[in-house]
Design a protein around this motif. Structure first.
Motif, PDB file in Angstrom:
ATOM      1  N   PHE A   1       0.809  -1.217   0.000  1.00  0.00           N
ATOM      2  CA  PHE A   1       0.000   0.000   0.000  1.00  0.00           C
ATOM      3  C   PHE A   1       0.850   1.278   0.000  1.00  0.00           C
ATOM      4  N   LYS A   2       2.090   1.177  -0.471  1.00  0.00           N
ATOM      5  CA  LYS A   2       2.934   2.369  -0.494  1.00  0.00           C
ATOM      6  C   LYS A   2       3.962   2.261  -1.611  1.00  0.00           C
ATOM      7  N   ASP A   3       4.495   3.408  -1.991  1.00  0.00           N
ATOM      8  CA  ASP A   3       5.537   3.452  -3.000  1.00  0.00           C
ATOM      9  C   ASP A   3       6.841   2.925  -2.405  1.00  0.00           C
ATOM     10  N   PRO A   4       7.529   2.026  -3.094  1.00  0.00           N
ATOM     11  CA  PRO A   4       8.752   1.447  -2.511  1.00  0.00           C
ATOM     12  C   PRO A   4       9.856   2.470  -2.263  1.00  0.00           C
ATOM     13  N   ASP A   5       9.807   3.596  -2.976  1.00  0.00           N
ATOM     14  CA  ASP A   5      10.813   4.643  -2.799  1.00  0.00           C
ATOM     15  C   ASP A   5      10.351   5.739  -1.837  1.00  0.00           C
ATOM     16  N   GLY A   6       9.131   5.616  -1.317  1.00  0.00           N
ATOM     17  CA  GLY A   6       8.654   6.566  -0.314  1.00  0.00           C
ATOM     18  C   GLY A   6       8.024   7.831  -0.861  1.00  0.00           C
ATOM     19  N   TYR A   7       7.662   7.843  -2.140  1.00  0.00           N
ATOM     20  CA  TYR A   7       7.079   9.063  -2.710  1.00  0.00           C
ATOM     21  C   TYR A   7       5.611   9.241  -2.326  1.00  0.00           C
ATOM     22  N   TRP A   8       4.935   8.176  -1.955  1.00  0.00           N
ATOM     23  CA  TRP A   8       3.562   8.279  -1.450  1.00  0.00           C
ATOM     24  C   TRP A   8       3.293   7.065  -0.577  1.00  0.00           C
ATOM     25  N   THR A   9       2.343   7.221   0.327  1.00  0.00           N
ATOM     26  CA  THR A   9       1.980   6.124   1.233  1.00  0.00           C
ATOM     27  C   THR A   9       0.477   6.089   1.407  1.00  0.00           C
ATOM     28  N   GLY A  10      -0.080   4.877   1.362  1.00  0.00           N
ATOM     29  CA  GLY A  10      -1.511   4.696   1.535  1.00  0.00           C
ATOM     30  C   GLY A  10      -1.889   4.465   2.988  1.00  0.00           C
ATOM     31  N   PHE A  11      -3.140   4.758   3.296  1.00  0.00           N
ATOM     32  CA  PHE A  11      -3.665   4.515   4.646  1.00  0.00           C
ATOM     33  C   PHE A  11      -5.186   4.535   4.568  1.00  0.00           C
ATOM     34  N   ALA A  12      -5.836   3.956   5.560  1.00  0.00           N
ATOM     35  CA  ALA A  12      -7.295   4.093   5.748  1.00  0.00           C
ATOM     36  C   ALA A  12      -8.078   3.930   4.443  1.00  0.00           C
ATOM     37  N   ALA A  13      -8.397   2.692   4.108  1.00  0.00           N
ATOM     38  CA  ALA A  13      -8.954   2.382   2.781  1.00  0.00           C
ATOM     39  C   ALA A  13     -10.470   2.228   2.777  1.00  0.00           C
ATOM     40  N   ARG A  14     -11.000   2.314   1.554  1.00  0.00           N
ATOM     41  CA  ARG A  14     -12.397   1.969   1.282  1.00  0.00           C
ATOM     42  C   ARG A  14     -12.420   0.772   0.341  1.00  0.00           C
ATOM     43  N   LEU A  15     -13.523   0.071   0.344  1.00  0.00           N
ATOM     44  CA  LEU A  15     -13.750  -1.002  -0.623  1.00  0.00           C
ATOM     45  C   LEU A  15     -14.734  -0.546  -1.686  1.00  0.00           C
ATOM     46  N   ARG A  16     -14.495  -0.959  -2.923  1.00  0.00           N
ATOM     47  CA  ARG A  16     -15.532  -0.833  -3.942  1.00  0.00           C
ATOM     48  C   ARG A  16     -16.555  -1.928  -3.675  1.00  0.00           C
ATOM     49  N   VAL A  17     -17.825  -1.545  -3.672  1.00  0.00           N
ATOM     50  CA  VAL A  17     -18.884  -2.504  -3.368  1.00  0.00           C
ATOM     51  C   VAL A  17     -20.067  -2.321  -4.315  1.00  0.00           C
ATOM     52  N   TYR A  18     -20.811  -3.403  -4.466  1.00  0.00           N
ATOM     53  CA  TYR A  18     -22.160  -3.297  -5.007  1.00  0.00           C
ATOM     54  C   TYR A  18     -23.066  -2.879  -3.854  1.00  0.00           C
ATOM     55  N   ILE A  19     -23.841  -1.829  -4.041  1.00  0.00           N
ATOM     56  CA  ILE A  19     -24.842  -1.447  -3.055  1.00  0.00           C
ATOM     57  C   ILE A  19     -26.205  -1.847  -3.610  1.00  0.00           C
ATOM     58  N   THR A  20     -26.992  -2.513  -2.788  1.00  0.00           N
ATOM     59  CA  THR A  20     -28.298  -2.988  -3.230  1.00  0.00           C
ATOM     60  C   THR A  20     -29.401  -2.413  -2.356  1.00  0.00           C
ATOM     61  N   ASN A  21     -30.565  -2.259  -2.953  1.00  0.00           N
ATOM     62  CA  ASN A  21     -31.770  -1.950  -2.183  1.00  0.00           C
ATOM     63  C   ASN A  21     -32.421  -3.289  -1.855  1.00  0.00           C
ATOM     64  N   VAL A  22     -32.419  -3.645  -0.565  1.00  0.00           N
ATOM     65  CA  VAL A  22     -32.850  -4.982  -0.170  1.00  0.00           C
ATOM     66  C   VAL A  22     -34.348  -5.202  -0.367  1.00  0.00           C
TER      67      VAL A  22
END
Length: 347
Positions: A128-149
């Protein structure tokens, strides 16, 4: 003293007073603008309702003033990325808090980021990060299907069946921006661009509703105007908190989830390097990942945290952190996908 000399003396005092007043105002203005220039300028694509609280906590913790700049729901990640590129010769931004990672990775290729591997960088897993340290990821979201039940069952079989037919009651955000662009980039990598094009055109031909952003997709499904939509977990949880009849199912590609982290990077040319490093470490801390997990957006922590402090609804998605589709090396695929989408939508 005669009257004439008295008037001259008064006039001299008056002029001196005016000069002193102007000088005081000038000094005040200089001090004001120095104070303004001392602020750490943060371009932020994460929703202001969640990010402002984090940035204010950083100010209180460190005494470093932060001046955030936000953008619109529909274009925020791409709009701020393009703004940083336009300003690269005279950068105004010190730190970029992006709400996804691929756009930030593209900025590395453009040469507008500075590397930094501090304490925060080291607590985030390598994927979740650039191996050279140019950017770093944190606190993610998931792509989801949202349904009306009330309209459709939330099962892989029901969703697959729905997506195979007419799509007039299915919604997706315009893929030119945001996490839908990241979603399309993953599909480009997994399928190839030609198959992605065919799939996209098939969605349009079968009547899918394209909206301005993921929040609009959520609204259509939550209201019952649509049965199914493509969105992210943060928008899904807004509908949950509004007691809407919705459910979610993670979208997978080749049995891997599309997990989209926030990311943070320092902009090349910043005059506030130490302050920028401090903010970067703070955003990548356990404290912030827990705050974002506990917020209405319910972001998924990527680094080690005390999972007892994480809401149950977020804990359910913890296994997907180790089953995430790799994003770090998709800059070329993003460029190809974006160039094609611009030819589709910006004719």
């Amino acid at each position: 003293m005669n009257q004439k000399s008295g008037r001259g003396l008064f006039s001299g005092w008056f002029i001196l007073a005016i000069v002193e007043a102007v000088a005081i105002v000038a000094v005040g203005l200089v001090f004001f603008y120095q104070q303004q220039s001392d602020a750490l300028v943060v371009y932020c694509a994460h929703d202001a309702v969640f990010s402002e609280e984090i940035l204010k906590a950083f100010e209180q913790k460190t005494g470093i003033k932060v001046e955030p700049r936000f953008d619109t729901e529909a274009t925020k990640s791409l709009g701020l990325t393009n703004l940083i590129l336009r300003e690269q010769d005279h950068p105004r931004c010190d730190v970029f808090w992006n709400n996804q990672a691929l756009g930030t990775a593209a900025l590395k290729k453009q040469g507008v980021l500075e590397a930094y591997q501090g304490d925060g960088y080291h607590r985030i897993p390598a994927e979740f990060k650039d191996p050279d340290g140019y950017w770093t990821g944190f606190a993610a979201r998931l792509r989801v299907y949202i349904t009306n039940v009330d309209k459709i069952q939330t099962s892989p079989e029901s969703i697959e069946q729905k997506l195979a037919g007419p799509l007039d009651h299915v919604a997706i955000a315009k893929p030119l921006y945001g996490t839908t662009l990241s979603h399309y980039t993953v599909l480009c990598d997994a399928w190839g661009l030609e198959r992605l094009k065919a799939w996209h055109h098939s969605l349009q031909e079968r009547g899918i509703q394209e909206t301005s952003g993921n929040a609009s997709v959520k609204n259509l499904v939550a209201s019952g105007a649509c049965e199914l939509g493509f969105t992210d977990t943060d928008d899904y949880f807004v509908a949950v908190d509004e007691s809407k009849p919705v459910a979610a199912l993670p979208i997978t590609v080749n049995e891997q989830a599309i997990l989209i982290p926030n990311s943070v990077a320092i902009i090349k040319g910043t005059q506030k390097r130490k302050q920028a490093e401090a903010l970067m470490d703070y955003l990548l801390s356990e404290e912030v990942e827990l705050k974002l997990a506990q917020s209405q957006s319910r972001q998924i922590p990527l680094g080690p945290v005390d999972w007892d402090q994480v809401p149950e609804a977020v804990k359910e998605y913890r296994p997907y952190v180790t089953k995430a589709y790799p994003l770090a090396n998709l800059v070329k695929q993003r460029e190809e996908t974006l160039a094609w989408l611009k030819s589709e939508y910006l004719k």
